[in-house]
Design a protein around this motif. Sequence first.
Motif, mmCIF file in Angstrom:
data_model
loop_
_atom_site.group_PDB
_atom_site.id
_atom_site.type_symbol
_atom_site.label_atom_id
_atom_site.label_comp_id
_atom_site.label_asym_id
_atom_site.label_seq_id
_atom_site.Cartn_x
_atom_site.Cartn_y
_atom_site.Cartn_z
ATOM 1 N N PRO A 104 0.834 -1.197 0.000
ATOM 2 C CA PRO A 104 0.000 0.000 0.000
ATOM 3 C C PRO A 104 0.875 1.255 0.000
ATOM 4 C CG PRO A 104 -0.741 -1.540 1.667
ATOM 5 C CD PRO A 104 0.540 -2.076 1.115
ATOM 6 N N PRO A 105 0.433 2.341 -0.649
ATOM 7 C CA PRO A 105 1.264 3.535 -0.756
ATOM 8 C C PRO A 105 1.650 4.142 0.583
ATOM 9 C CG PRO A 105 -0.899 3.886 -1.769
ATOM 10 C CD PRO A 105 -0.849 2.483 -1.300
ATOM 11 N N SER A 106 0.868 3.944 1.630
ATOM 12 C CA SER A 106 1.185 4.527 2.934
ATOM 13 C C SER A 106 2.280 3.761 3.670
ATOM 14 C CB SER A 106 -0.068 4.588 3.804
ATOM 15 O OG SER A 106 -0.535 3.279 4.064
ATOM 16 N N VAL A 107 2.665 2.605 3.169
ATOM 17 C CA VAL A 107 3.712 1.810 3.809
ATOM 18 C C VAL A 107 5.054 2.181 3.186
ATOM 19 C CG1 VAL A 107 4.564 -0.507 4.253
ATOM 20 C CG2 VAL A 107 2.122 -0.061 4.317
ATOM 21 N N THR A 108 5.946 2.705 4.011
ATOM 22 C CA THR A 108 7.260 3.123 3.533
ATOM 23 C C THR A 108 8.294 2.027 3.787
ATOM 24 O OG1 THR A 108 7.902 4.097 5.649
ATOM 25 C CG2 THR A 108 6.683 5.520 4.100
ATOM 26 N N ARG A 109 9.461 2.236 3.239
ATOM 27 C CA ARG A 109 10.560 1.291 3.490
ATOM 28 C C ARG A 109 10.887 1.222 4.980
ATOM 29 N NH1 ARG A 109 14.864 2.140 -1.383
ATOM 30 N NH2 ARG A 109 14.685 -0.056 -1.900
ATOM 31 N N ARG A 110 10.839 2.362 5.636
ATOM 32 C CA ARG A 110 11.119 2.378 7.076
ATOM 33 C C ARG A 110 10.095 1.544 7.836
ATOM 34 N NH1 ARG A 110 12.970 8.362 9.037
ATOM 35 N NH2 ARG A 110 14.906 8.417 7.873
ATOM 36 N N THR A 111 8.836 1.678 7.459
ATOM 37 C CA THR A 111 7.788 0.903 8.118
ATOM 38 C C THR A 111 8.033 -0.587 7.929
ATOM 39 O OG1 THR A 111 6.201 2.685 7.715
ATOM 40 C CG2 THR A 111 5.295 0.543 8.266
ATOM 41 N N VAL A 112 8.361 -0.978 6.716
ATOM 42 C CA VAL A 112 8.657 -2.385 6.448
ATOM 43 C C VAL A 112 9.876 -2.825 7.262
ATOM 44 C CG1 VAL A 112 9.389 -4.020 4.660
ATOM 45 C CG2 VAL A 112 7.581 -2.376 4.167
ATOM 46 N N GLY A 113 10.879 -1.968 7.345
ATOM 47 C CA GLY A 113 12.073 -2.287 8.134
ATOM 48 C C GLY A 113 11.773 -2.457 9.612
ATOM 49 N N ILE A 114 10.928 -1.594 10.138
ATOM 50 C CA ILE A 114 10.547 -1.689 11.551
ATOM 51 C C ILE A 114 9.783 -2.986 11.808
ATOM 52 C CG2 ILE A 114 9.033 -0.677 13.312
ATOM 53 C CD1 ILE A 114 9.806 2.084 12.063
ATOM 54 N N ILE A 115 8.855 -3.291 10.931
ATOM 55 C CA ILE A 115 8.094 -4.534 11.085
ATOM 56 C C ILE A 115 9.027 -5.739 10.986
ATOM 57 C CG2 ILE A 115 6.323 -5.987 10.024
ATOM 58 C CD1 ILE A 115 4.863 -3.323 9.297
ATOM 59 N N ALA A 116 9.952 -5.713 10.022
ATOM 60 C CA ALA A 116 10.907 -6.823 9.865
ATOM 61 C C ALA A 116 11.784 -6.968 11.111
ATOM 62 C CB ALA A 116 11.769 -6.612 8.629
ATOM 63 N N ASP A 117 12.200 -5.849 11.694
ATOM 64 C CA ASP A 117 13.024 -5.895 12.899
ATOM 65 C C ASP A 117 12.245 -6.518 14.057
ATOM 66 O OD1 ASP A 117 15.693 -4.867 14.014
ATOM 67 O OD2 ASP A 117 14.248 -4.046 15.463
ATOM 68 N N GLY A 118 10.989 -6.108 14.212
ATOM 69 C CA GLY A 118 10.156 -6.675 15.271
ATOM 70 C C GLY A 118 9.888 -8.153 15.064
ATOM 71 N N VAL A 119 9.615 -8.544 13.813
ATOM 72 C CA VAL A 119 9.372 -9.960 13.507
ATOM 73 C C VAL A 119 10.639 -10.769 13.768
ATOM 74 C CG1 VAL A 119 8.891 -11.578 11.619
ATOM 75 C CG2 VAL A 119 7.474 -9.550 11.913
#
Length: 141
Positions: A6-21
Amino acid sequence: MAQVVPPSVTRRTVGIIADGVFKVLLAGVYLAGAAPLGRLLGVPAWLMVLSGAALLIGGGVEVSYVRRRPMRTYTWLMVAYDTGWVSTALAGLLMAWQGSSAGGEVWIGYQTAAPLVLAALLVAAAPSQPASGTRAKSPAG
């Protein structure tokens, strides 16, 4: 071609989620293999379990607060966390190379305390915007 993210999801957001996962997955490894990993690292199994629980909490909070905290806050906290992680890993390796048995305790001790500190700081951080579905109150009330 359809957009996958989705356009509201940035690379940083994906990175944060990946770090938490990653933290949650590492917690599972620590919890499932507490005794053998503890022996390998020279730490008691209870400390591995405690570290796994702390990583589970920290990773869960990290993922759940991704939309409710400023990216700047997340970035700063993740840089600080990862700097400490690398520093304690290097300190633990140096201690092990010098024949000390405390290297594993230093590294796992950090992984026990740091995710809880990260989680507490994320919970305490001022939200960047109201949670979805809520409206900001006007000064008049």
